[in-house]
Design an enzyme around this catalytic site. Structure first.
Site, PDB file in Angstrom:
ATOM      1  N   ASP A  68      14.971  -1.489  -0.027  1.00 19.06           N
ATOM      2  CA  ASP A  68      15.607  -1.337   1.243  1.00 19.06           C
ATOM      3  C   ASP A  68      16.917  -2.762   0.713  1.00 19.06           C
ATOM      4  O   ASP A  68      17.096  -2.737   0.194  1.00 19.06           O
ATOM      5  CB  ASP A  68      15.113  -1.376   2.674  1.00 19.06           C
ATOM      6  CG  ASP A  68      15.662  -1.448   4.016  1.00 19.06           C
ATOM      7  OD1 ASP A  68      16.816  -1.573   3.340  1.00 19.06           O
ATOM      8  OD2 ASP A  68      15.246  -1.962   4.557  1.00 19.06           O
ATOM      9  N   LYS A  77      17.298   3.047  -0.097  1.00 17.03           N
ATOM     10  CA  LYS A  77      18.056   3.276   1.402  1.00 17.03           C
ATOM     11  C   LYS A  77      19.616   1.613   0.505  1.00 17.03           C
ATOM     12  O   LYS A  77      19.060   0.306   1.414  1.00 17.03           O
ATOM     13  CB  LYS A  77      16.908   2.620   2.715  1.00 17.03           C
ATOM     14  CG  LYS A  77      17.894   2.309   3.611  1.00 17.03           C
ATOM     15  CD  LYS A  77      17.168   1.401   5.659  1.00 17.03           C
ATOM     16  CE  LYS A  77      15.819   3.052   5.655  1.00 17.03           C
ATOM     17  NZ  LYS A  77      15.059   1.522   6.899  1.00 17.03           N
ATOM     18  N   ARG A  93       0.790  -1.136  -0.103  1.00 14.25           N
ATOM     19  CA  ARG A  93      -0.218  -0.354  -0.301  1.00 14.25           C
ATOM     20  C   ARG A  93       1.104   1.487   0.318  1.00 14.25           C
ATOM     21  O   ARG A  93       0.607   1.796  -0.267  1.00 14.25           O
ATOM     22  CB  ARG A  93      -1.024   0.056   0.869  1.00 14.25           C
ATOM     23  CG  ARG A  93      -1.914  -1.353   1.719  1.00 14.25           C
ATOM     24  CD  ARG A  93      -2.341  -1.352   2.649  1.00 14.25           C
ATOM     25  NE  ARG A  93      -3.364  -2.658   2.683  1.00 14.25           N
ATOM     26  CZ  ARG A  93      -3.499  -2.687   3.993  1.00 14.25           C
ATOM     27  NH1 ARG A  93      -3.119  -2.084   4.982  1.00 14.25           N
ATOM     28  NH2 ARG A  93      -4.402  -4.049   4.069  1.00 14.25           N
TER      29      ARG A  93
END
Length: 198
Positions: free
Chosen positions: A119, A147, A61
């Protein structure tokens, strides 16, 4: 619960959240808007002369706010669809379980995968592999946040919004236990909000 604080007919987003749960605002609403404008212009230029249709696929989401901001600045006849996936660690690799699949046939299409943050990269890599297996012509990635310090596999965005350090970030779609998604900025969550108490 997300709060909208009205002060002099302007939203004072920091009044509640910066003092309560947010250690610092990492990327402001204005910065997100301006970077989305730049990314939209770059995407428009890159795809303007292509004859194949462009489909933006947003991963539910967290990427929804970024998608909504980004498409304002893409001056192309684009299509939009959504996927919801969960990942789990198998014996040899990370596998994904598709909770909501695409409604669109993507055979021969150019896909721009919209993600809030990359990530470890494990899930996004598997999603790209899945889309290519479904017959996509190509799959590129646009991510609001990268990241790099958390990366476990070799994957990178073709269009990257912001590089961030290895901090626990929430807001603008990013959540912790489904909270903080509606913040209009990206902020660093205070440690006491997510650390397990002994």
């Amino acid at each position: 619960m997300c709060y909208n604080i009205l002060v002099n007919e302007k939203r004072n987003y920091t009044a509640m959240w910066e003092n309560k749960d947010i250690k610092k605002i990492l990327i402001s609403e204005d910065q997100i808007r301006e970077r989305s404008r730049e990314l939209g212009a770059q995407i428009t230029a890159d795809y303007r002369d292509r004859t194949e249709p462009l489909l933006l696929v947003a991963l539910l989401r967290g990427s929804v706010p970024f998608l909504a901001e980004l498409i304002k600045y893409i001056d192309l006849d684009i299509q939009v669809d959504f996927m919801d996936v969960s990942s789990y660690q198998g014996t040899q690799s990370t596998d994904i379980r598709i909770i909501k699949d695409l409604d669109t046939s993507i055979k021969g299409m150019n896909i721009l995968l919209v993600e809030d943050i990359i990530d470890t990269g494990k899930t996004i890599k598997e999603v790209v592999k899945t889309l290519l297996h479904k017959g996509a012509n190509e799959v590129r990635i646009v991510a609001l946040l990268n990241k790099q310090e958390g990366r476990k596999v070799d994957v990178k965005a073709d269009y990257n919004g912001f590089e961030i350090e290895n901090e626990f970030v929430v807001g603008f779609g990013l959540d912790f236990n489904q909270r903080y998604r509606c913040l209009p900025y990206v902020g660093v969550l205070k440690e006491e909000c997510y650390q397990v108490k002994e």
